[in-house]
Design a protein around this motif. Structure first.
Motif, mmCIF file in Angstrom:
data_model
loop_
_atom_site.group_PDB
_atom_site.id
_atom_site.type_symbol
_atom_site.label_atom_id
_atom_site.label_comp_id
_atom_site.label_asym_id
_atom_site.label_seq_id
_atom_site.Cartn_x
_atom_site.Cartn_y
_atom_site.Cartn_z
ATOM 1 N N TYR A 1 0.975 -1.087 -0.052
ATOM 2 C CA TYR A 1 -0.114 -0.033 0.001
ATOM 3 C C TYR A 1 0.936 1.341 0.115
ATOM 4 C CZ TYR A 1 -3.609 -3.527 1.542
ATOM 5 O OH TYR A 1 -4.402 -4.545 1.806
ATOM 6 N N ILE A 2 0.668 2.418 -0.744
ATOM 7 C CA ILE A 2 1.246 3.468 -0.824
ATOM 8 C C ILE A 2 0.143 4.550 -0.674
ATOM 9 C CG2 ILE A 2 2.512 5.171 -2.388
ATOM 10 C CD1 ILE A 2 3.895 2.631 -3.533
ATOM 11 N N SER A 3 0.407 5.640 0.340
ATOM 12 C CA SER A 3 -0.623 6.743 0.347
ATOM 13 C C SER A 3 -0.122 8.087 -0.233
ATOM 14 C CB SER A 3 -0.854 6.804 1.803
ATOM 15 O OG SER A 3 0.565 7.228 2.391
ATOM 16 N N ASN A 4 -0.800 8.808 -0.867
ATOM 17 C CA ASN A 4 -0.899 10.043 -1.335
ATOM 18 C C ASN A 4 -1.441 11.134 -0.697
ATOM 19 O OD1 ASN A 4 0.627 9.870 -4.317
ATOM 20 N ND2 ASN A 4 -0.712 8.191 -4.149
ATOM 21 N N GLU A 5 -0.667 12.205 -0.308
ATOM 22 C CA GLU A 5 -1.180 13.610 0.242
ATOM 23 C C GLU A 5 -2.255 14.041 -0.949
ATOM 24 O OE1 GLU A 5 1.034 16.352 1.845
ATOM 25 O OE2 GLU A 5 1.933 15.301 3.370
ATOM 26 N N GLY A 6 -3.258 14.821 -0.412
ATOM 27 C CA GLY A 6 -4.263 15.521 -1.349
ATOM 28 C C GLY A 6 -3.441 16.868 -1.866
ATOM 29 N N LYS A 7 -2.228 16.654 -2.531
ATOM 30 C CA LYS A 7 -1.694 17.660 -3.148
ATOM 31 C C LYS A 7 -2.435 18.673 -3.905
ATOM 32 C CE LYS A 7 2.432 18.717 -5.825
ATOM 33 N NZ LYS A 7 3.701 18.172 -6.814
#
Length: 291
Positions: free
Chosen positions: A270-276
């Motif tokens: 799993y990889i998470s992304n900030e809400g850029k």
């Protein structure tokens, strides 16, 4: 065919087309891959607004991930099955929290200044928090931590400036028994390694300092380290002896700001992304060599 019937058919067609686009967007595995992609995105979970700055994740049990976000001293327990935050643990005041890991009933949260929070019995109502200042500062910018349970230690990588050398980014250890951190790295990521050299790069251009670790995870089956970079989205795979094995470029269409990485016990990544520039998310990812 009368005008009303024609209008009805057009409306139904448009709605069906929009529905297909929405379904494809919500199910990334159905989307066509870019030619050079070396991974497949299997699933995507959009995060609630309170996790829009999600900065670190840790798989803790079936369908559950512990997460932290940049600004608040809170551990969020997110349920992948229900798509809901089911628990919040307030362990500290506002800060710059960048990574989380767990070892048994203890959670460890890393602040960018090198301040490590140990949250004992973090899932209970009677948790206790202890702080350890590691030999780093905001200049080094610490954004990663992972439990290396087979060696009873935590590992973390320097993101910006390594305190010992400009030629590598060190992976350092925190002994879980003595509660002490080594001042020298246990492993090094050499910045002049050929794996970082772009095929199209001019030999006179210094590209070797452009690796900034934002999180680290250990594959539960191979023991390989998966080191995530969010600034230039990519994942470096390294064996337990420090040999650099593979560098996967992550494309910004799907990874606008990857900050967290973790494995489930079965090897699911799993990889998470900030809400850029949109909604933060967690992605289930399979790299080609892991298929």
């Amino acid at each position: 065919m009368n005008e009303n019937r024609l209008a009805f058919i057009i409306i139904v067609g448009v709605l069906a087309f929009v529905g297909i686009l929405w379904y494809a967007f919500e199910n990334p595995a159905l989307n066509p891959r870019l030619e050079n992609e070396s991974y497949t995105i299997v699933r995507k979970w959009d995060m609630p607004i309170e996790l829009n700055e999600i900065s670190g994740i840790r798989w803790i049990s079936e369908d559950k991930i512990a997460a932290v976000q940049d600004e608040e001293g809170i551990i969020f327990i997110y349920n992948l099955k229900t798509n809901l935050v089911e628990k919040k643990i307030s362990f500290g005041k506002s800060g710059d929290y960048e990574a989380i890991t767990t070892a048994d009933s203890i959670a460890y949260v890393m602040e960018s200044s090198g301040l490590l929070f140990e949250v004992e019995n973090y899932l209970s109502n009677n948790f206790e928090t202890t702080e350890y200042q590691l030999p780093f500062s905001g200049r080094n910018n610490m954004e990663s931590v992972v439990a290396d349970t087979s060696n009873n230690r935590l590992l973390f990588a320097v993101k910006d400036i390594d305190p010992n050398s400009k030629d590598y980014k060190g992976i350092y250890a925190f002994d879980l028994e003595t509660k002490k951190s080594n001042s020298l790295p246990v492993l090094k990521i050499p910045l002049d390694a050929p794996i970082f050299k772009s095929k199209d790069a001019d030999d006179d251009i210094d590209l070797f300092s452009n690796f900034f670790p934002s999180d680290i995870a250990i594959h539960p089956k191979t023991g390989h380290f998966y080191i995530l970079e969010g600034k230039n989205p990519q994942v470096l795979i390294m064996d337990s002896n420090g040999k650099l094995l593979k560098l996967h470029k992550l494309y910004e269409e799907s990874f606008p700001q990857p900050e967290g990485i973790t494995f489930a016990s079965d090897g699911t990544l799993y990889i998470s992304n900030e809400g850029k520039s949109g909604t933060a998310n967690i992605l289930e990812v399979i790299f080609d060599e892991d298929k």
